[in-house]
Design an enzyme around this catalytic site. Structure first.
Site, short mmCIF file in Angstrom:
data_model
loop_
_atom_site.label_atom_id
_atom_site.label_comp_id
_atom_site.label_asym_id
_atom_site.label_seq_id
_atom_site.Cartn_x
_atom_site.Cartn_y
_atom_site.Cartn_z
CG MET A 80 31.66 84.10 -4.14
SD MET A 80 32.05 82.81 -2.97
CE MET A 80 32.74 83.81 -1.67
N GLY A 115 28.08 83.92 -9.59
CA GLY A 115 26.89 83.36 -8.98
C GLY A 115 27.13 82.51 -7.75
CB SER A 149 58.50 55.03 -19.27
OG SER A 149 57.24 55.59 -19.59
N GLY A 153 55.12 55.05 -14.88
CA GLY A 153 53.75 54.56 -15.00
C GLY A 153 52.92 55.16 -13.86
NE ARG A 168 33.00 88.81 -14.24
CZ ARG A 168 32.04 88.30 -13.48
NH1 ARG A 168 32.22 88.15 -12.19
NH2 ARG A 168 30.88 87.93 -14.01
CE1 TYR A 223 57.87 59.02 -23.07
CE2 TYR A 223 60.25 59.26 -23.14
CZ TYR A 223 59.13 58.48 -22.93
OH TYR A 223 59.26 57.16 -22.56
NE ARG A 251 27.42 95.38 -6.08
CZ ARG A 251 26.59 94.96 -7.03
NH1 ARG A 251 26.76 93.75 -7.54
NH2 ARG A 251 25.59 95.70 -7.45
CG HIS A 285 23.54 81.59 -12.40
ND1 HIS A 285 23.22 80.25 -12.53
CD2 HIS A 285 24.47 81.64 -11.41
CE1 HIS A 285 23.90 79.54 -11.66
NE2 HIS A 285 24.67 80.36 -10.97
CE LYS A 312 31.73 91.80 -6.93
NZ LYS A 312 30.98 91.75 -8.19
CB CYS A 348 53.82 55.75 -20.53
SG CYS A 348 54.23 54.53 -19.27
#
Length: 891
Positions: free
Chosen positions: A104, A102, A775, A777, A338, A863, A93, A454, A24, A843
């Site tokens: 704060m 909503g 791989s 796990g 914002r 990957y 504020r 809100h 803000k 994986c």
């Protein structure tokens, strides 16, 4: 040594100082720099907040800086805080670095007291009603925010005042009514605090600022940060702004505007306006607003000026802007801007629009969407072919299709959701205290408020379906009435966050258009066009390949349509269920090598057919097959059931039954902790022929498909290896079988291991000598590294750890970088030192988690593998990781 600076005038900051000035404050400073009409003010930094929270008191030098800035503010406004004849009033504020709508605190009209209320009326041209309305608002906000007076005490008193007057709108209360209400509020304040409301303006401001600091650790703020994965140590800034008043009469008002529709992304004029009101009235949803376009008739000059400012801000920020403004007797003031929160569909549409308009490039478009948003777009939608009964219609504030039991309090929503029920939270309007219920609910329905209330803003941020402003609803404590029907708690309703319709009972769903697109169907829509453009760019930019976890040909084929580049995990234990469990029982009960071989020979062709189906679906792509992993007792009847069955048989005189043999086997093999013991590679070494049968089935399937002219690419993965010797033994036998079966076919078979035991990660250099690939796990690696299982996620200690902040988020949802992540780094680095071209993948379930994908990209894995549904999400996040270079920040 430089003196720490804690306070910045709006003219001293800019939008890139969010971490210091909060969102803000940084944006108020930016609008000031742009020459837009911003009330004068200053910002107390997040550093001051952190210092206050650490010690419980303001840091040295802060009070003097505030005094200096306040004096400058008074001079620029020509008024003094506390002047009874011509008072300066300010708002206090909050403003954190990340938007927390909503969550704060805000206190308006600070500086007003018994002595200056008449001066405020004179300042407003003798408007006593305005002055007393402002004073009662200060008491209400200050009491609730600063002193924890129950908010319903004030709202109930207001409702009672309207009832006595015989009106339904607070605008119908006159000056005398509001003066009496103010005195009632003072008594409420004394009742709950034991002291009079502070009359000293600077004391009001000091207490309000400290309340904002404390609000950073309020329960709802902590809960919101956890939901949105916002770091807990940032703190909030405090903004002190000269008051401008939207409650001065019909030529005044307040509103919220968006430069594009935050629900759909459509270009146009969107927002809400409320005449004769202060800003909190709009976002609180306590009065239904009018559409922003109505301002064109009410105040055309302010409307035209607002549109010009909106265009300026969108061009400057190059994004959808969320704007709060006030009109004070025909003068437009900008109170906040914002980058606006938006729905998932709007995020993709807006990103694509801005690319087409030349405002951003495709890399930036990719940064502005997320895998979590893509997942929302893949959720089903309502199928209205059956023409379900419509109860009412409100404003579609956050898209989606949600059905569940109607509940009327946040606590009840949490209670029923914890018991496994889907719920829809129904409220007149929501407030920050409802956050826990909003998180627990599948959807939110309110009678009041619009797209900027809100409920709407928070729901969009969390991806919850929301319908607001269904003003036909007459809501009581445990039911609502509409159109002659009554819906009680527990009755099922369905809400459509796109159309705003509310239906009685459950409504069937159909696949989303985005899923249809990924399935290869032709879908004509702007949303699909936007998703397609961004997904194509993500695929071009990403370094990580994306595979899938699939055990059947159908799952593999679907994942391939979704863009999977192979299978990273085929769980063979899933192939031993159903009708095949009897063969597994025979294997376990075998008393001789002949019996064991017979059981294995019966399983071999079934396994071979399974692998043929998978390799065919993934022709030309790698398929990593994990040899059987879980303890064999999991394939047998439960210990308790068998014990009862055997006991009953013995009572009947039946000895040596088959159940007795099974019971003996279960007792021998039963594991108290299924993470440990006789499973994985240990099964292959202890039960002769088991792994050999699986390897032979893989090799035979590959050879058969190669003979058909296909291109199978099998990879055999040995689970739960903790020592290189285990892998060497399995590999020796496996290589012999593979060479025997596939000789001359041209098929190459890789043999590697899962890194899921901490010792394997710490001795990865040794294990790499015997492995073609690793791989990770991550499910079991997380369990063993932490010493608890996924079953504990439902336990009391786990949630307590989340509450205490020991976990910022469950380590089963996002990779624990410091612990499990470090093990992965060690294994990857040591493995590559031995074999520079060692293939590395993941994986576990983390392979589809957006935050974790960024980490795996940083570590340099080749990957990730995830469930078919999450393949597009992983593809998108892998592309985002490539263009951000920042790891996990997916906000």
């Amino acid at each position: 040594m430089a003196v720490q600076k804690y306070v910045y005038d709006f003219s001293e900051g800019h939008k890139d100082l969010k971490q210091l000035l909060g969102g803000k404050g940084a944006n108020l400073a930016e609008m000031t720099r742009l020459g837009l009409p911003v009330p004068a003010g200053f910002t107390v930094t997040t550093e001051a907040c952190r210092a206050y929270l650490a010690t419980g008191s303001a840091p040295d030098g802060l009070a003097a800086e505030i005094d200096s800035q306040l004096a400058a503010l008074e001079q620029s406004m020509g008024r003094e805080l506390g002047d009874p004849a011509d008072p300066l009033l300010v708002s206090v504020r909050s403003g954190a670095a990340f938007s927390m709508p909503g969550m704060m605190e805000t206190v308006l009209n600070v500086g007003l007291n018994d002595a200056s209320v008449a001066g405020l009326a004179a300042q407003a041209g003798g408007d006593d009603r305005f002055a007393w309305d402002s004073y009662r608002r200060l008491l209400q906000m200050f009491g609730k925010t600063v002193c924890d007076v129950p908010g319903e005490e004030f709202s109930d008193a207001l409702e009672e005042a309207k009832k006595v007057r015989g009106v339904t709108d607070d605008l119908a209360l006159d000056a005398d009514d509001l003066r009496a209400l103010t005195e009632r509020y003072k008594r409420i304040f004394v009742k709950y605090t034991g002291r009079e409301f502070p009359q000293e303006p600077r004391e009001q401001m000091r207490q309000a600022m400290e309340a904002v600091f404390r609000s950073w650790n309020a329960e709802r703020a902590v809960l919101y940060r956890r939901q949105e994965r916002i770091p807990a140590d940032l703190g909030t800034a405090v903004n002190v702004v000269a008051m401008v008043f939207g409650n001065l009469g019909p030529d005044s008002g307040t509103g919220v505007a968006f430069t594009r529709d935050p629900a759909s992304g459509a270009q146009g004029i969107y927002g809400d306006y409320l005449q004769n009101a202060q800003g909190e009235d709009v976002v609180a949803g306590i009065r239904n607003t009018v559409a922003l376009q109505a301002l064109k008739d009410l105040d055309p000059r302010s409307y035209d000026e607002l549109l010009a400012i909106m265009a300026t801000l969108e061009g400057h920020y190059r994004d959808l802007c969320d704007i709060e403004f006030t009109i004070e007797r025909g003068k437009l003031w900008m109170l906040q801007t914002r980058v606006g929160k938006r729905t998932a569909g709007a995020a993709f549409r807006i990103a694509a629009q801005l690319v087409a308009e030349g405002m951003i490039d495709l890399d930036e478009a990719l940064r502005r969407v997320s895998g979590a948003q893509l997942a929302q777009l893949m959720f089903p939608r309502f199928d209205l072919a059956g023409e379900p009964a419509t109860l009412t219609r409100g404003i579609g504030a956050s898209p989606g299709a949600a059905a569940g039991q109607a509940v009327f309090s946040a606590d009840r929503a949490v209670e029923l959701a914890a018991a496994g029920h889907d719920v829809i939270l129904v409220r007149r309007e929501t407030n920050p205290e409802d956050l826990a219920g909003m998180i627990a609910a599948k959807g939110i329905l309110t009678a009041r408020g619009g797209k900027t209330s809100h409920a709407a803003v928070v729901a969009r941020g969390m991806g919850r379906t929301c319908v607001c402003g269904a003003d036909e609803l007459e809501i009581a404590a445990d039911r609502f009435a509409v159109s002659g029907r009554t819906v009680s708690e527990g009755d099922v309703i369905s809400i459509d966050g796109t159309s705003g319709r509310v239906y009685l009972g459950p409504v069937p769903v159909r696949p989303s258009e985005v899923v249809q697109y990924f399935e290869g169907e032709r879908v004509d829509s702007t949303l699909v066009e936007a998703v397609d453009a961004i997904m194509r760019h993500a695929d071009q930019r990403r370094r990580l390949a994306v595979r899938t976890n699939a055990d059947t040909g159908a799952d593999a084929a679907r994942a391939r349509r979704f863009g999977a580049q192979g299978i990273g995990l085929c769980r063979t234990e899933h192939m031993f269920l159903g009708d095949r469990k009897e063969l597994v029982e025979k294997l376990i009960l075998a008393q001789s090598e002949v019996d064991r071989t017979k059981a294995l020979n019966a399983l071999l062709p079934l396994q071979r057919d399974d692998f043929i189906e998978l390799f065919r679906a993934m022709d030309g792509l790698p398929v990593t097959v994990r040899l059987i992993d879980p303890p064999l007792h999991e394939f047998l009847p439960s210990l308790e059931e068998l014990a009862v069955s055997v006991a009953v048989a013995r009572e009947r005189g039946e000895e040596h039954s088959e159940d007795e043999q099974l019971l003996d086997a279960v007792r021998r093999m039963h594991e108290q902790n299924p993470m440990l013991g006789l499973r994985g590679v240990r099964l292959g070494l202890v039960i002769p022929g088991l792994f050999a049968m699986q390897v032979r089935a893989i090799a035979q399937a590959a050879a058969q498909l190669a003979a058909e002219g296909l291109d199978p690419r099998p990879e055999i993965m040995v689970p739960l290896v903790g020592a290189v010797q285990e892998l060497e033994m399995v590999r020796s036998e496996g290589e012999h079988i593979v060479e025997e079966v596939i000789a001359g076919t041209g098929v190459q078979v890789l043999i590697g291991t899962m890194i899921e035991v901490p010792r394997a990660a710490l001795t990865a250099g040794q294990i790499a000598e015997a492995a073609d690939f690793f791989s990770f796990g991550t499910n079991d690696l997380t369990q063993m590294a932490w010493g608890f299982s996924r079953d504990d996620v439902e336990g009391a200690f786990f949630w307590r750890y989340l509450e205490l902040g020991i976990f910022g988020i469950s380590p089963f949802e996002a990779i624990d970088r410091e612990g499990v992540g470090r093990l992965i780094r060690i294994a990857a680095e040591e493995g590559r030192q031995v074999k520079p071209h060692l293939k590395l993948g993941v994986c576990g379930e983390h392979g589809g988690d957006p935050e974790s994908v960024h980490f795996f990209d940083q570590v340099g894995l080749h990957y990730v593998s995830c469930s078919p549904f999450r393949v597009p999400i992983a593809r998108l996040e892998a592309g985002r990781a490539a263009v951000t270079g920042e790891g996990s920040d997916s906000r």
